[in-house]
Design a protein around this motif. Structure first.
Motif: not given
Ligand code: C2E
Ligand code: CA
Ligand code: CA
Length: 768
Positions: A577-581, A606-607, A611-614, A617-620
């Motif tokens: 989450r941090f790296t995406l932001d 591993t992620l 579907e949590r990773v989706v 990403v969508e949220d970010a």
């Protein structure tokens, strides 16, 4: 070598705060937002210092409106009083009033005759003020009263708060140049327009006052040998003005105060606000740099700065020199605020959010500050991770609190520190190993019965590890204790003592788990970017974000060391989450500076298990308002994909968001042709191992076949780990068109990339 990064990073951060503060102040200055602060400084001056008026200027005030055109008889009385004042010994008389023609021209003529008769001992004051529409208006008495009489001018130009802080010595108007009333009283004769600062420290009550026109009440004794200013009284309709001491005093009073200012030799002003800005900026920059020499120098610097500011202020008050230090104040305040904010963030990092206990970072500090040499005990709470998920957070914290109560035995027990509630640690009470063992066995017995939390009985499973070699850094000692407790098992060996101290680095790895959240909160984790370029190295077509951890104690920790730990600790999502932001923020910044390229973020496979990773990403994307087509997700660690179908459905959901997918490290481990064929990738990155071996037949064949496959199936092929010009030449020959590697462009911070493109670095707020 690594350790040099730590001080540099902190220096950076102080300078960043200083620059931010200076920028803010400069902006505010441009918009003259801080004028009220300067005025406040001056108001305090006029309340803090009290001066007696010289007595050489007397206010002669009239309780009736002698300018009233319907009461011409009052003009006759005024004329008589002018003569009277003259006889009482008045030096010069200044009349601060405007006369329109009255109903009786004879009365006007008589007043005019008296005025002329007094020659250059009497002056009529014109009046100049700026209207609400910024137009300057000048009022003058009608010629029937004023002709042949010398004239001066009064000026009124209120700033915000209604106070007139500056006055002219002469004023040029449409009808000619006039000396100002205060300058005339102070005998300042000049034709060059200049202004002076009105010094409001003079006590209004110390100005002598006499009554005229209706003068039965006071004697005229004070006027002997002095100058007189004639004005209407407040009740007879005088023009009113505001001073820092009183609202609504007759305008003539302000003129007298201005004249007193000149007589006393005050009215000087240290002109340049820019000089203040420069001085404060310089001081802050010096401070930021001086912080290198430790917190004592810094603290001394702060005290010096405050002392200097205070001395400058008091000196200016005593010397009656006006200063405008608002920009300096604002810089210092803004700097202090940014420092304070960081301080709070750090303090926040000292309390564990899950359990409410102090964190291991706080423990580290405690060990350092108190030079603790006793052994360190770490306890592992088995099943804490599951409990953290299953229990509401209050219950988890209650559970930990109760457990801690048991472990402390009594209030006199040691302070216990926690990492996420999974590990606890404290200083042993004494150094005797056998005693510690006995005590820990006792604790196991105490902890054996279940805990009652929120009506539920919860089992406690806890094991202990002890580290005892004190001659290491605090972090290493905690790490060793945790590494030791990791070797325990509930059934066979619930209490373990550290074996040797030679495995420092392995131990370190384990302790990273407990530090990652604090590191993120503390801004210790950042990103660097490595460009992807065309084979001719003419243009950048994208960049990959690589995470960096600068630990204050250890220097730079490479991702290879902590990504894995992050996975084990279950903090991968948090890190991603941090790296995406961060990557989106930096990419947007770069785009705003003219280099509009996509960014790749590494995502551990591993992620891809659910579907949590989706959602992440969508949220970010939504939060950062980032265009999805500019985001590439590089899937690493493909070996951990257990269920290809599952991963495929997650990847398809990601694609639906509009992001691109890249298969990292192709050719090693599980990142093979099967994965590439079955999963929906837009890009493949040939692992650097093959580029290193491009001279060999096999390496060459693999690159060649991948390039061909890429061309046929519309998959971009990137060669990574390109280090030499031979590599480049070989890749060109094989028609590989996109390259990345130390030989192409080193990974670097976003500021560097911007600078390399001739772009000015913008100061960006610290957003972690
Ligand atoms: P990767 O994705 O294959 O990243 C490339 C790594 O190779 C980087 O090391 C980079 O600095 C290095 N490299 C680049 N050019 C050359 C070259 O010419 N020669 C050699 N020998 N190396 C080169 P780094 O930054 O240490 O990253 C190592 C690995 O850590 C990455 O491998 C990636 O798998 C993982 N990683 C890095 N950042 C992140 C992240 O934000 N999230 C996740 N999940 N993993 C990351
Ligand atoms: Ca990568
Ligand atoms: Ca790679």
């Amino acid at each position: 070598m690594r350790r040099v990064f730590a001080p540099l990073k902190h220096l950076d951060e102080r300078l960043r705060h200083a620059l931010l503060a200076i920028g803010l102040a400069a902006l505010g200055l441009l918009m003259s937002l801080f004028d009220p602060i300067d005025q406040l400084v001056w108001i305090i001056h006029s309340r803090f210092v009290s001066e007696q008026a010289s007595g050489q200027i007397v206010l002669a005030s009239s309780d009736v409106d002698f300018t009233d055109p319907n009461r011409p008889e009052l003009r006759v009385s005024l004329a008589r009083d002018l003569e009277g004042l003259r006889e009482a010994g008045a030096k010069r008389i200044f009349i601060d009033a405007i006369f329109d023609p009255s109903a009786d021209p004879a009365a006007d003529a008589q007043l005019n005759a008296t005025l002329r008769g007094l020659g250059d001992r009497v002056f009529l004051a014109r009046r100049s003020y700026t209207d609400y529409d910024n137009a300057r208006t000048t009022l003058a008495s009608s010629p029937i009263v004023a002709s042949g009489v010398p004239e001066v001018i009064t000026e009124f130009e209120a700033r915000y708060l209604g106070i007139d802080w500056d006055m002219p010595t002469v004023l040029a108007t449409k009808n000619g140049i006039y000396p100002s009333l205060p300058a005339a009283i102070a005998n300042i004769h000049t034709t060059r327009p200049s202004t002076f600062a009105v010094d409001y420290t003079f006590k209004i009550s110390s100005i002598p006052v006499v009554s005229i026109v209706d003068h039965s009440r006071t004697s005229w004794a004070p006027v002997r040998g002095n100058d007189v200013v004639i004005s209407l009284a407040r009740r007879s309709g005088a023009l009113l003005a505001v001073t820092p001491r009183t609202a609504d005093v007759p305008h003539a009073i302000v003129q007298i105060i201005a004249a007193e200012t000149l007589l006393a030799g005050y009215g000087r002003e240290l002109p340049s606000t820019l000089a203040w800005l420069a001085a404060a900026s310089l001081l802050l920059a010096i401070l930021a740099i001086a912080s290198r020499w430790g917190s004592r120098v810094r603290r001394a610097g702060y005290i010096l700065l405050v002392g200097l500011a205070f001395t400058a202020l008091v000196a200016s008050y005593m010397l009656h020199v006006r200063i405008s230090p608002s920009s300096a104040f604002v810089i210092i305040a803004a700097y202090a605020l940014s420092r304070l904010r960081l301080h709070w963030q750090r303090r926040f990092a000292l309390t564990d959010q899950a359990s409410g206990l102090p964190t291991f970072r706080a423990f580290e500090r405690y060990l350092q500050d108190n030079r603790v040499s006793n052994p360190i005990v770490a306890a592992k709470v088995h099943g804490a991770a599951q409990m953290l998920k299953a229990l509401p957070s209050e219950s988890f914290s209650e559970y930990t609190q109760k457990l801690v109560e048991r472990l402390r035995v009594s209030d006199k027990g040691p302070l216990i520190y926690s990492a996420d509630g999974r590990y606890l640690a404290w200083e042993a009470q004494g150094s005797d190993i056998e005693q510690i063992r006995g005590h820990l066995e006792g604790l196991r017995a105490v902890c054996a019965s279940p805990l009652l939390v929120g009506g539920n009985e919860l089992d406690v499973a806890i094991t202990f590890g002890v580290s005892h070699a004190p001659d290491r850094t605090a972090a290493a000692r905690i790490a060793a204790a945790i590494a030791t407790v990791e070797r325990t098992s509930e059934a066979a060996s619930p209490i373990e003592f550290e074996h040797s101290t030679s495995e420092d680095d392995d131990l370190w790895d384990l302790s990273l788990q407990s530090r990652i959240d604090a590191a993120l909160a503390n801004d210790e984790i950042t990103m660097v970017y490595q460009p992807k370029m065309t084979i001719d190295r003419a243009s950048i077509i994208g960049m990959e974000g690589l995470v960096r951890w600068y630990d204050p104690a250890r220097g730079e920790i490479p991702p290879s060391q902590f990504i894995e730990q992050c996975e084990t600790a279950g903090r991968m999502a948090h890190l991603t989450r941090f790296t995406l932001d961060r990557a989106m923020r930096d990419t947007a910044l770069l785009a705003a500076h003219g280099l509009d390229i996509p960014v790749s973020v590494n995502i551990s496979a591993t992620l891809l298990r659910d579907e949590r990773v989706v959602i992440m990403v969508e949220d970010a994307l939504r939060r950062m308002r980032f265009p999805a087509e500019k985001l590439v997700l590089e899937v690493t660690e493909t070996a951990s994909i257990a269920d290809l179908e599952r991963a495929k459905s997650v990847l398809l959901s990601l694609k639906q968001l509009g992001v691109k997918l890249s298969l990292d490290d192709f050719g090693v481990g599980a990142a093979n042709i099967e994965v590439l064929a079955r999963l929906p990738f837009d890009e493949v990155k040939i692992d650097r191992m093959f580029i290193r071996n491009i001279g060999s037949k096999k390496g060459r064949a693999i690159v060649e076949s991948l390039v061909t496959m890429g061309l046929a199936s519309d998959i971009a092929v990137v060669a990574e780990g390109v280090e030499t010009s031979e590599d480049l030449a070989a890749l060109a020959e094989l028609n590989c068109s996109i390259v990345q590697g130390y030989g192409v462009h080193l990974p670097c911070r976003i500021e560097r990339l911007m600078a390399a493109h001739g772009l000015a670095m913008k100061s960006i707020p610290n957003m972690v």
